[in-house]
Design an enzyme around this catalytic site. Sequence first.
Site, PDB file in Angstrom:
ATOM      1  CB  ALA A  69      28.408  44.717  39.982  1.00 52.14           C
ATOM      2  CG  ASN A  77      30.200  47.247  47.644  1.00 46.98           C
ATOM      3  OD1 ASN A  77      30.616  48.002  48.513  1.00 46.98           O
ATOM      4  ND2 ASN A  77      30.361  45.936  47.701  1.00 46.98           N
ATOM      5  CG  HIS A 107      21.989  44.524  40.506  1.00 43.62           C
ATOM      6  ND1 HIS A 107      21.868  44.238  41.847  1.00 43.62           N
ATOM      7  CD2 HIS A 107      23.213  44.059  40.140  1.00 43.62           C
ATOM      8  CE1 HIS A 107      22.982  43.646  42.270  1.00 43.62           C
ATOM      9  NE2 HIS A 107      23.805  43.519  41.249  1.00 43.62           N
TER      10      HIS A 107
HETATM   11  N1  LIG Z   1      31.269  48.543  43.458  1.00 42.96           N
HETATM   12  C1  LIG Z   1      30.868  47.368  42.978  1.00 42.96           C
HETATM   13  O1  LIG Z   1      30.110  47.298  42.007  1.00 42.96           O
HETATM   14  C2  LIG Z   1      31.366  46.113  43.608  1.00 42.96           C
HETATM   15  C3  LIG Z   1      32.177  46.158  44.720  1.00 42.96           C
HETATM   16  N2  LIG Z   1      32.661  45.010  45.295  1.00 42.96           N
HETATM   17  C4  LIG Z   1      33.509  45.162  46.477  1.00 42.96           C
HETATM   18  O2  LIG Z   1      34.877  45.205  46.045  1.00 42.96           O
HETATM   19  C5  LIG Z   1      35.729  44.698  47.073  1.00 42.96           C
HETATM   20  C6  LIG Z   1      36.617  43.587  46.501  1.00 42.96           C
HETATM   21  O3  LIG Z   1      35.798  42.556  45.975  1.00 42.96           O
HETATM   22  P1  LIG Z   1      36.420  41.124  45.581  1.00 42.96           P
HETATM   23  O4  LIG Z   1      37.653  41.310  44.783  1.00 42.96           O
HETATM   24  O5  LIG Z   1      35.324  40.320  45.031  1.00 42.96           O
HETATM   25  O6  LIG Z   1      36.806  40.575  47.034  1.00 42.96           O
HETATM   26  P2  LIG Z   1      37.759  39.361  47.410  1.00 42.96           P
HETATM   27  O7  LIG Z   1      37.306  38.905  48.756  1.00 42.96           O
HETATM   28  O8  LIG Z   1      37.832  38.365  46.322  1.00 42.96           O
HETATM   29  O9  LIG Z   1      39.188  40.055  47.539  1.00 42.96           O
HETATM   30  C7  LIG Z   1      39.558  40.911  48.570  1.00 42.96           C
HETATM   31  C8  LIG Z   1      41.045  40.708  48.798  1.00 42.96           C
HETATM   32  O10 LIG Z   1      41.532  41.641  49.765  1.00 42.96           O
HETATM   33  C9  LIG Z   1      42.535  40.985  50.532  1.00 42.96           C
HETATM   34  N3  LIG Z   1      42.760  41.644  51.815  1.00 42.96           N
HETATM   35  C10 LIG Z   1      42.219  41.378  53.030  1.00 42.96           C
HETATM   36  N4  LIG Z   1      42.752  42.191  53.979  1.00 42.96           N
HETATM   37  C11 LIG Z   1      43.665  42.965  53.355  1.00 42.96           C
HETATM   38  C12 LIG Z   1      44.569  43.962  53.790  1.00 42.96           C
HETATM   39  N5  LIG Z   1      44.649  44.324  55.079  1.00 42.96           N
HETATM   40  N6  LIG Z   1      45.382  44.562  52.876  1.00 42.96           N
HETATM   41  C13 LIG Z   1      45.319  44.214  51.563  1.00 42.96           C
HETATM   42  N7  LIG Z   1      44.482  43.245  51.093  1.00 42.96           N
HETATM   43  C14 LIG Z   1      43.669  42.640  51.969  1.00 42.96           C
HETATM   44  C15 LIG Z   1      41.979  39.571  50.704  1.00 42.96           C
HETATM   45  O11 LIG Z   1      43.029  38.682  51.035  1.00 42.96           O
HETATM   46  C16 LIG Z   1      41.405  39.310  49.326  1.00 42.96           C
HETATM   47  O12 LIG Z   1      42.347  38.711  48.466  1.00 42.96           O
HETATM   48  C17 LIG Z   1      34.797  44.219  48.188  1.00 42.96           C
HETATM   49  O13 LIG Z   1      34.646  45.216  49.188  1.00 42.96           O
HETATM   50  C18 LIG Z   1      33.478  44.026  47.471  1.00 42.96           C
HETATM   51  O14 LIG Z   1      32.370  44.100  48.356  1.00 42.96           O
HETATM   52  C19 LIG Z   1      32.386  43.791  44.748  1.00 42.96           C
HETATM   53  C20 LIG Z   1      31.569  43.692  43.653  1.00 42.96           C
HETATM   54  C21 LIG Z   1      30.952  44.825  43.020  1.00 42.96           C
HETATM   55  O1  LIG Z   2      27.317  45.303  44.710  1.00 44.48           O
HETATM   56  C1  LIG Z   2      28.041  44.327  44.974  1.00 44.48           C
HETATM   57  O2  LIG Z   2      28.800  44.293  45.943  1.00 44.48           O
HETATM   58  C2  LIG Z   2      28.077  43.126  44.072  1.00 44.48           C
HETATM   59  C3  LIG Z   2      26.905  42.900  43.237  1.00 44.48           C
HETATM   60  O3  LIG Z   2      25.767  43.175  43.579  1.00 44.48           O
HETATM   61  C4  LIG Z   2      27.134  42.268  41.941  1.00 44.48           C
HETATM   62  O4  LIG Z   2      28.281  41.910  41.623  1.00 44.48           O
HETATM   63  O5  LIG Z   2      26.183  42.130  41.169  1.00 44.48           O
END
Ligand SMILES: NC(=O)C1=CN([C@@H]2O[C@H](COP(=O)(O)OP(=O)(O)OC[C@H]3O[C@@H](n4cnc5c(N)ncnc54)[C@H](O)[C@@H]3O)[C@@H](O)[C@H]2O)C=CC1
Ligand SMILES: O=C([O-])CC(=O)C(=O)O
Length: 268
Positions: free
Chosen positions: A122, A190, A220
């Site tokens: 992001a 993150n 950001h």
């Molecule tokens: N690096 C970056 O820029 C960003 C990182 N993230 C991170 O990425 C990750 C995913 O984000 P989203 O898709 O928005 O989250 P989300 O909450 O929409 O999806 C996560 C999924 O993982 C599933 N899950 C839960 N326990 C599980 C298990 N034991 N095994 C397999 N799947 C399982 C959930 O059911 C859910 O569908 C989060 O940790 C979030 O904080 C999010 C946004 C930006």
């Molecule tokens: O870093 C994250 O987990 C998500 C975040 O800030 C964004 O999507 O802008």
Amino acid sequence: MCSKRIAIAGLGEIGRTVARNLAQGMPGLVLSGIATKDRMKAQAWLDRESIPCPLVSLDELPGHADLVVECAPADILDQICRPMLSAGKQVMVLSASALLPRPDLVGLARAHGGQIIVPTGALIGFDAVSAAAEGTIHSVQMVTRKPPGGLAGAPYLVENGISIDGLTSALCVFKGSARDAAAAFPANVNVVAALSLAGIGPDRTTIEIWADPAVTRNCHQIRVESDSASFTMSIENIPSENPKTGRITALSVIAALRKLTSPLQVGT
Ligand SMILES: NC(=O)C1=CN([C@@H]2O[C@H](COP(=O)(O)OP(=O)(O)OC[C@H]3O[C@@H](n4cnc5c(N)ncnc54)[C@H](O)[C@@H]3O)[C@@H](O)[C@H]2O)C=CC1
Ligand SMILES: O=C([O-])CC(=O)C(=O)O
């Protein structure tokens, strides 16, 4: 030539978009498995989308994939990374906050010829930050402003009794290092964890986090001072259905996957 097998761990906001794109066809890549918590719900979604893909458990991932996109809750990062890295394979990590306290995973990758890839996600400008890091970076400072809903439930707010309900003006809820921010807001910043890994590390990278009822996007701003360049970057992310996660995050994963096999690579 064989296609690279890509599996997805976590079929949420990011996972579904990545799965859809892989299923539609990306050169040299094939969707080879999905690990999810709720298999019935996942299967119903795959059927609706007409995506044929096996549902597998986390420990079956190395048998199904050359690379796993980790887009699951932060607390299962270890369960996803260890088997893949021990098998000398790649993991694209989105839960970058959870990576900071686990340098042993990088050691595991090194020991077995595996690789952890942290996409820009992001955020913005990791090309310039990592180029500057080849010289000397003096400081990396970030300011994040999110609608209060994008920070709701963060452990730091709960533990410190900080209420962001009904805010009428912006409130600075945190100021400190990327390392402390990642522990305090594991599902919300993150971005700063990833930025710190691209640049000068989690202890010297700093962040202010604001809950701001006046913004509708996850905003950001980054300021970098180095011996090669000074630069300021900003991004205003449109939240996805998950208010914590910007829409651009999944697209960053898709772009990073495309680079793995592309005959033309642009950017650092
Ligand atoms: N690096 C970056 O820029 C960003 C990182 N993230 C991170 O990425 C990750 C995913 O984000 P989203 O898709 O928005 O989250 P989300 O909450 O929409 O999806 C996560 C999924 O993982 C599933 N899950 C839960 N326990 C599980 C298990 N034991 N095994 C397999 N799947 C399982 C959930 O059911 C859910 O569908 C989060 O940790 C979030 O904080 C999010 C946004 C930006
Ligand atoms: O870093 C994250 O987990 C998500 C975040 O800030 C964004 O999507 O802008």
